[in-house]
Design an enzyme around this catalytic site. Structure first.
Site, short mmCIF file in Angstrom:
data_model
loop_
_atom_site.label_atom_id
_atom_site.label_comp_id
_atom_site.label_asym_id
_atom_site.label_seq_id
_atom_site.Cartn_x
_atom_site.Cartn_y
_atom_site.Cartn_z
N HIS A 264 0.82 -1.21 0.00
CA HIS A 264 0.00 0.00 0.00
C HIS A 264 0.85 1.26 0.00
CE1 HIS A 264 -3.20 -2.91 0.82
NE2 HIS A 264 -3.85 -2.09 0.02
N GLU B 10 -11.15 -10.82 -5.95
CA GLU B 10 -9.73 -10.82 -5.59
C GLU B 10 -9.31 -12.10 -4.87
OE1 GLU B 10 -8.92 -7.40 -3.08
OE2 GLU B 10 -10.89 -7.52 -2.18
N ASP C 204 -4.54 -8.46 -4.99
CA ASP C 204 -4.74 -9.58 -4.06
C ASP C 204 -4.95 -10.88 -4.83
OD1 ASP C 204 -4.43 -8.70 -1.40
OD2 ASP C 204 -6.21 -7.46 -1.66
N CYS D 164 -9.66 -3.21 -11.27
CA CYS D 164 -9.25 -2.06 -10.47
C CYS D 164 -7.91 -2.30 -9.78
CB CYS D 164 -10.33 -1.68 -9.45
SG CYS D 164 -10.63 -2.99 -8.23
#
Ligand code: PEP
Ligand code: MG
Length: 546
Positions: free
Chosen positions: A188, A427, A451, A498
């Protein structure tokens, strides 16, 4: 001149001086001290500075009308000035002859352990105060006050490691590039760094002695040059000018449509992680917001945001986007995104632990507050909602029940809302295998390839040691994308991507030929992807969308 290599996570060229960014990792480690009086004087000085900082913050908050924040700062000041807290620290330093920061961390942990079983709100708030005060004091003691985030001139940030909040706190207008030793391309922190749109390298052997030295960052070749010679500097300055020309061309595409060379329309949206990204999405001509990572309102604080606060933010985003679609992903907390107040237990495998929808379905009242805020905000624009980490149809049905309750509650309170589109973040491999069944329950499927890749390859997306084996273009992932698009279309749903893969221009043509309906990318990647879309010819064989 010295040359080092790294792994580029954001392209571009930067030339500037290095600013070494110190992480507070050494804090709390014990070491023996010889002069107790001197150590206690250090504590007194740090305490004085912390009180001064908190007093200023309380005044600032009061001036803004934030009386809750002002009261919090005052409570922490009282804790610092009270005899009990200081006595505990001073006695530990005096009897065990250890450094103050160790005494602070030990006292904090002992207090937290003693009171951890009490659910009393006052006690919990007190423990939070102790944590906050300890953090402030340890930062001051190590010379790591918040000043380190203030940059006086444009610099290249070099750090051993950076946390997501480190990136958020930096003055981004003065960051020319990022170099870190740790990290991975899908962490992240890296996702936040990419949103800044400056060349960035991970896995660089960063050293503190680099502070202040001139550096070239080549975010194409994954190289840095320290103290470059004149000829190289001239060459890179020339490349920077060419890059600027390309940027100008890309900017000219800002208001162009996302249509392939043979006339197929696709939606090109932005991923945003906070309100600052929203401006960047608009500046780069986003057709909508395909992923609003809603965690930002829950992180870096001491309790859950209330429904009103969430609603105000969602309303602001949707109003700013006008009639363009905004997809809010509900809270995806857990894994490395966590705060003490959430009460998440320590997990040996947090990426596979209590995260995303699992966490929310365990705390239904908290989850319903977010859903109410989203549905309330839906009256002000074009909103959609999607749910992370779904593995089964049962989970969707459980969510739908909560959505029904939320709508009923809003109706009873005469609060307007719309029947917005609902979607799933695909995901997990389970969601891919069940794509058809899941698609029957919702309006769209959006693939979270970050993920999905880590769970499919069984490789931690945060682990830098796996960087050479972590194949983002792995055929298994591309097959999965194809399956999900086909299954979605068969059930009358639209399908998007996404995850970071959506921004990979090498794959744009392939995704378009598979029939993808939406690509959602960090704002800085919108224009390069738009260029690629406009140059792509899909030809025959496109899977028809809904
Ligand atoms: C993903 O997993 O691809 C995704 C979009 O979500 P995040 O990166 O926030 O986990
Ligand atoms: Mg994800």
């Amino acid at each position: 001149m010295e040359v080092y290599e790294g792994l580029a996570i954001a392209q571009g060229i930067a030339v500037g001086k290095i600013r070494y960014h110190q992480m507070p990792e050494r804090l709390g480690y014990p070491h023996a001290i010889s002069d107790v009086r001197q150590e206690l004087a250090r504590y007194q000085n740090a305490k004085k500075q912390a009180v001064a900082e908190l007093t200023a913050l309380a005044e600032e908050a009061a001036a803004k009308g934030d009386m809750q924040e002002a009261a919090l700062c005052k409570r922490q000041t009282a804790l610092l000035e009270g005899a009990g807290f200081s006595r505990a620290i001073e006695s530990l330093v005096g009897t065990e002859k250890v450094n103050v920061s160790y005494a602070l961390v030990t006292t904090r942990d002992e207090l937290a352990a003693t009171f951890s079983s009490l659910e009393d709100e006052v006690v919990t708030a007190r423990i939070r105060d102790v944590r906050a005060v300890t953090e402030r004091l340890t930062y001051i003691l190590d010379g790591l006050s918040r000043e380190r985030y203030r940059l006086k001139e444009p610099v290249i940030i070099a750090a051993e490691n950076m946390s997501p909040s480190d990136v958020i706190e930096l003055d981004k207008s003065k960051v020319l590039g990022f170099l870190t030793q740790g990290g991975s391309s899908l962490s992240h922190t890296s996702i936040l760094v990419k949103a800044i749109n400056v060349p960035s390298l991970i896995c660089v052997s960063v050293q503190q002695q680099w502070e202040g030295r001139l550096c070239i960052v080549d975010g194409y070749a994954g190289k840095i040059y320290l103290d470059p010679d004149a000829a190289l500097l001239v060459e890179y300055q020339k490349r920077q000018r060419e890059e600027q020309k390309e940027q100008a061309y890309l900017r000219s595409l800002k208001d162009e449509e996302d249509i392939t060379a043979d006339g197929h329309r696709v939606r090109l949206y932005a991923n945003i992680g906070d309100l600052e990204d929203l401006d960047s999405a608009l500046e780069n001509g986003a057709g909508g917001i395909g992923l609003l990572r809603s965690e930002f309102q829950y992180l870096g604080r001491e309790n859950y945001p209330g429904e009103k606060e969430l609603f105000q933010t969602y309303k602001k985003v949707t109003q700013k986007m006008g009639d363009k679609l905004v997809v809010i992903r509900t809270l995806d907390i857990g894994s490395e995104k966590r705060e003490d107040y959430m009460g998440l237990s320590v997990e040996s495998n947090p990426a596979m632990g209590n995260r995303g929808i699992r966490f929310c379905l365990e705390r239904k009242e908290m989850f319903k507050e977010q859903l109410r805020a989203i549905y309330h905000a839906s009256a002000y624009g074009n909103l959609a909602v999607m749910y992370p980490m779904i593995t089964s149809v049962e989970e969707i049905r459980e969510i739908q029940e909560l959505v029904r309750e939320v709508k009923e509650e809003l109706r009873a309170q005469k609060i307007p809302y719309q029947d917005i589109q609902q979607g799933i973040v695909v995901e997990t491999p389970a969601a891919v295998m069940m794509a058809g069944e899941l698609a029957r329950e919702v309006d769209f499927l959006s693939m979270g390839t970050n993920d999905l890749t880590q769970y499919t390859l069984a490789m931690d997306r945060q682990n830098p040691h796996l960087k050479d084996r972590y194949r983002e273009h792995h055929p298994a992932i591309l097959k999965m994308v194809d399956i999900v698009i086909r299954e979605s279309h068969r059930e009358g749903c639209w399908a998007g991507i996404c995850g970071e893969l959506a921004a990979d221009t090498v794959l744009t043509g392939e995704f378009l030929r598979m029939g993808v309906d939406m690509l959602s990318v960090v704002p800085s990647c919108i224009l390069p992807v738009r260029k690629e879309i406009r140059e792509t010819v899909i030809g025959e064989g496109l899977v028809p969308g809904p």
